[in-house]
Write a protein that holds these residues in place. Structure first.
Motif, PDB file in Angstrom:
ATOM      1  N   CYS A   1      34.351  31.186  31.600  1.00  0.00           N
ATOM      2  CA  CYS A   1      34.954  30.353  32.636  1.00  0.00           C
ATOM      3  C   CYS A   1      34.135  29.067  32.743  1.00  0.00           C
ATOM      4  CB  CYS A   1      34.952  31.104  33.966  1.00  0.00           C
ATOM      5  SG  CYS A   1      35.788  30.235  35.299  1.00  0.00           S
ATOM      6  N   PRO A   2      34.767  27.904  32.624  1.00  0.00           N
ATOM      7  CA  PRO A   2      34.015  26.646  32.739  1.00  0.00           C
ATOM      8  C   PRO A   2      33.290  26.552  34.085  1.00  0.00           C
ATOM      9  CG  PRO A   2      36.254  26.242  31.966  1.00  0.00           C
ATOM     10  CD  PRO A   2      36.198  27.682  32.392  1.00  0.00           C
ATOM     11  N   ASP A   3      32.115  25.922  34.068  1.00  0.00           N
ATOM     12  CA  ASP A   3      31.268  25.847  35.261  1.00  0.00           C
ATOM     13  C   ASP A   3      31.995  25.313  36.493  1.00  0.00           C
ATOM     14  OD1 ASP A   3      29.175  26.848  33.764  1.00  0.00           O
ATOM     15  OD2 ASP A   3      28.233  24.898  33.444  1.00  0.00           O
ATOM     16  N   GLN A   4      32.766  24.226  36.336  1.00  0.00           N
ATOM     17  CA  GLN A   4      33.447  23.642  37.497  1.00  0.00           C
ATOM     18  C   GLN A   4      34.499  24.590  38.063  1.00  0.00           C
ATOM     19  OE1 GLN A   4      34.845  19.873  35.948  1.00  0.00           O
ATOM     20  NE2 GLN A   4      33.080  18.793  36.835  1.00  0.00           N
ATOM     21  N   VAL A   5      35.216  25.279  37.192  1.00  0.00           N
ATOM     22  CA  VAL A   5      36.230  26.239  37.647  1.00  0.00           C
ATOM     23  C   VAL A   5      35.538  27.420  38.316  1.00  0.00           C
ATOM     24  CG1 VAL A   5      38.137  27.745  36.942  1.00  0.00           C
ATOM     25  CG2 VAL A   5      37.856  25.503  35.855  1.00  0.00           C
TER      26      VAL A   5
ATOM     27  N   ALA B   1      35.203  36.551  52.809  1.00  0.00           N
ATOM     28  CA  ALA B   1      34.350  37.513  53.519  1.00  0.00           C
ATOM     29  C   ALA B   1      34.686  38.949  53.127  1.00  0.00           C
ATOM     30  CB  ALA B   1      34.468  37.314  55.027  1.00  0.00           C
ATOM     31  N   LEU B   2      34.649  39.214  51.829  1.00  0.00           N
ATOM     32  CA  LEU B   2      34.944  40.550  51.305  1.00  0.00           C
ATOM     33  C   LEU B   2      33.703  41.423  51.303  1.00  0.00           C
ATOM     34  CD1 LEU B   2      36.907  39.284  48.201  1.00  0.00           C
ATOM     35  CD2 LEU B   2      37.915  40.373  50.212  1.00  0.00           C
ATOM     36  N   ASP B   3      33.923  42.734  51.233  1.00  0.00           N
ATOM     37  CA  ASP B   3      32.796  43.627  51.009  1.00  0.00           C
ATOM     38  C   ASP B   3      32.643  43.788  49.498  1.00  0.00           C
ATOM     39  OD1 ASP B   3      34.981  45.153  50.348  1.00  0.00           O
ATOM     40  OD2 ASP B   3      34.364  46.922  51.466  1.00  0.00           O
ATOM     41  N   GLY B   4      31.748  44.632  49.075  1.00  0.00           N
ATOM     42  CA  GLY B   4      31.567  44.857  47.645  1.00  0.00           C
ATOM     43  C   GLY B   4      30.475  43.970  47.064  1.00  0.00           C
ATOM     44  N   SER B   5      30.357  44.034  45.758  1.00  0.00           N
ATOM     45  CA  SER B   5      29.329  43.274  45.031  1.00  0.00           C
ATOM     46  C   SER B   5      29.982  42.138  44.273  1.00  0.00           C
ATOM     47  CB  SER B   5      28.607  44.194  44.045  1.00  0.00           C
ATOM     48  OG  SER B   5      28.069  45.311  44.704  1.00  0.00           O
ATOM     49  N   PRO B   6      29.763  40.904  44.697  1.00  0.00           N
ATOM     50  CA  PRO B   6      30.392  39.772  44.016  1.00  0.00           C
ATOM     51  C   PRO B   6      29.804  39.537  42.624  1.00  0.00           C
ATOM     52  CG  PRO B   6      28.941  38.986  45.756  1.00  0.00           C
ATOM     53  CD  PRO B   6      28.956  40.485  45.839  1.00  0.00           C
ATOM     54  N   VAL B   7      30.646  39.102  41.714  1.00  0.00           N
ATOM     55  CA  VAL B   7      30.207  38.716  40.375  1.00  0.00           C
ATOM     56  C   VAL B   7      29.640  37.306  40.472  1.00  0.00           C
ATOM     57  CG1 VAL B   7      30.976  38.255  38.010  1.00  0.00           C
ATOM     58  CG2 VAL B   7      31.951  40.189  39.288  1.00  0.00           C
ATOM     59  N   ARG B   8      28.477  37.100  39.875  1.00  0.00           N
ATOM     60  CA  ARG B   8      27.840  35.784  39.920  1.00  0.00           C
ATOM     61  C   ARG B   8      28.663  34.763  39.141  1.00  0.00           C
ATOM     62  NH1 ARG B   8      21.795  37.100  38.143  1.00  0.00           N
ATOM     63  NH2 ARG B   8      22.955  37.053  36.224  1.00  0.00           N
ATOM     64  N   ALA B   9      28.623  33.516  39.583  1.00  0.00           N
ATOM     65  CA  ALA B   9      29.405  32.437  38.966  1.00  0.00           C
ATOM     66  C   ALA B   9      29.164  32.348  37.468  1.00  0.00           C
ATOM     67  CB  ALA B   9      29.090  31.098  39.628  1.00  0.00           C
ATOM     68  N   GLU B  10      27.915  32.469  37.038  1.00  0.00           N
ATOM     69  CA  GLU B  10      27.614  32.328  35.614  1.00  0.00           C
ATOM     70  C   GLU B  10      28.124  33.493  34.768  1.00  0.00           C
ATOM     71  OE1 GLU B  10      23.802  33.789  37.693  1.00  0.00           O
ATOM     72  OE2 GLU B  10      25.370  32.333  38.097  1.00  0.00           O
ATOM     73  N   ASN B  11      28.558  34.577  35.411  1.00  0.00           N
ATOM     74  CA  ASN B  11      29.091  35.732  34.685  1.00  0.00           C
ATOM     75  C   ASN B  11      30.620  35.787  34.667  1.00  0.00           C
ATOM     76  OD1 ASN B  11      26.557  36.640  34.019  1.00  0.00           O
ATOM     77  ND2 ASN B  11      26.508  38.298  35.499  1.00  0.00           N
TER      78      ASN B  11
ATOM     79  N   TRP C   1      42.526  26.467  33.618  1.00  0.00           N
ATOM     80  CA  TRP C   1      41.716  25.671  32.695  1.00  0.00           C
ATOM     81  C   TRP C   1      42.299  25.757  31.299  1.00  0.00           C
ATOM     82  CZ3 TRP C   1      39.489  30.499  33.960  1.00  0.00           C
ATOM     83  CH2 TRP C   1      39.041  31.283  32.916  1.00  0.00           C
ATOM     84  N   LYS C   2      41.987  24.742  30.495  1.00  0.00           N
ATOM     85  CA  LYS C   2      42.408  24.741  29.103  1.00  0.00           C
ATOM     86  C   LYS C   2      41.362  25.506  28.308  1.00  0.00           C
ATOM     87  CE  LYS C   2      44.198  22.104  25.309  1.00  0.00           C
ATOM     88  NZ  LYS C   2      44.598  20.798  24.802  1.00  0.00           N
ATOM     89  N   VAL C   3      41.776  26.621  27.734  1.00  0.00           N
ATOM     90  CA  VAL C   3      40.880  27.466  26.957  1.00  0.00           C
ATOM     91  C   VAL C   3      40.803  26.902  25.544  1.00  0.00           C
ATOM     92  CG1 VAL C   3      40.488  29.781  26.051  1.00  0.00           C
ATOM     93  CG2 VAL C   3      41.440  29.484  28.357  1.00  0.00           C
ATOM     94  N   GLU C   4      39.605  26.480  25.166  1.00  0.00           N
ATOM     95  CA  GLU C   4      39.407  25.868  23.850  1.00  0.00           C
ATOM     96  C   GLU C   4      38.396  26.619  22.998  1.00  0.00           C
ATOM     97  OE1 GLU C   4      38.393  21.851  25.044  1.00  0.00           O
ATOM     98  OE2 GLU C   4      40.521  21.267  24.949  1.00  0.00           O
TER      99      GLU C   4
END
Length: 169
Positions: free
Chosen positions: A9-13, A25-35, A138-141
């Motif tokens: 996933c591109p950084d800006q997206v 405001a969800l419960d659970g374990s969020p996935v980090r942006a870089e993952n 996003w455009k997947v390239e």
């Protein structure tokens, strides 16, 4: 090595998705942006000596770039909250199918379930989701081979190699 092929996933997206998700405001374990990514194929645990074969196999893929729109918010019974495309692009399905066929031909064992492209947002969510998601696009390239590593601060995905998709002329 725990390996998988995916669309990064591109950084800006990713930043926009995380900002939106965190506002829920969800419960659970969020996935980090870089993952954040969309998995294409999951060879899973492999010895390091299989890496050259995986890289060679991926380099032989011929697939076109495409627009990916994630416009469906879903939560599976196991608590995986994710975004999915309402309409799966043919180019995405072709790319995933080529990878899976080539992996199978090389003797890599894959899960035989139907391919359901998705971008994981959080694990272990128990709150029913009743919000309409915005459309992230996003455009997947390119696609990449990732190594999943468990670290004290959580899981880290490292791109080991990536391949460009063919641009439409």
């Amino acid at each position: 090595m725990r390996l998988f092929f995916a669309l990064p996933c591109p950084d800006q997206v990713a930043a926009r998705i995380v900002s939106w998700r965190d506002g829920l405001a969800l419960d659970g374990s969020p996935v980090r942006a870089e993952n954040l990514h969309v998995t294409l194929a999951f060879p899973g645990l492999q010895p390091a000596d299989k890496l050259p074969a995986l890289i060679r196999l991926a380099a032989s893929i011929e697939a076109s770039a495409f627009l990916l729109q994630l416009d469906q918010l879903r939560c599976w019974a196991d608590g995986l909250l994710h975004l999915a495309p309402g309409k799966r692009p043919g180019a995405l399905l072709n790319l995933a199918s080529q990878l899976q066929q080539k992996l199978d031909a090389e003797g890599f064992k894959l899960d035989q379930r139907e391919y359901l492209p998705h971008l994981s947002l959080a694990r272990n969510c128990t709150v029913p989701v009743s919000v309409a998601p915005p459309a992230f696009c996003w455009k997947v390239e390119e696609f990449a081979l990732f190594h999943s590593q468990s670290r004290p601060g959580g899981v880290h995905y490292e791109a080991l190699a990536s391949w460009k998709l063919q641009l439409a002329e």
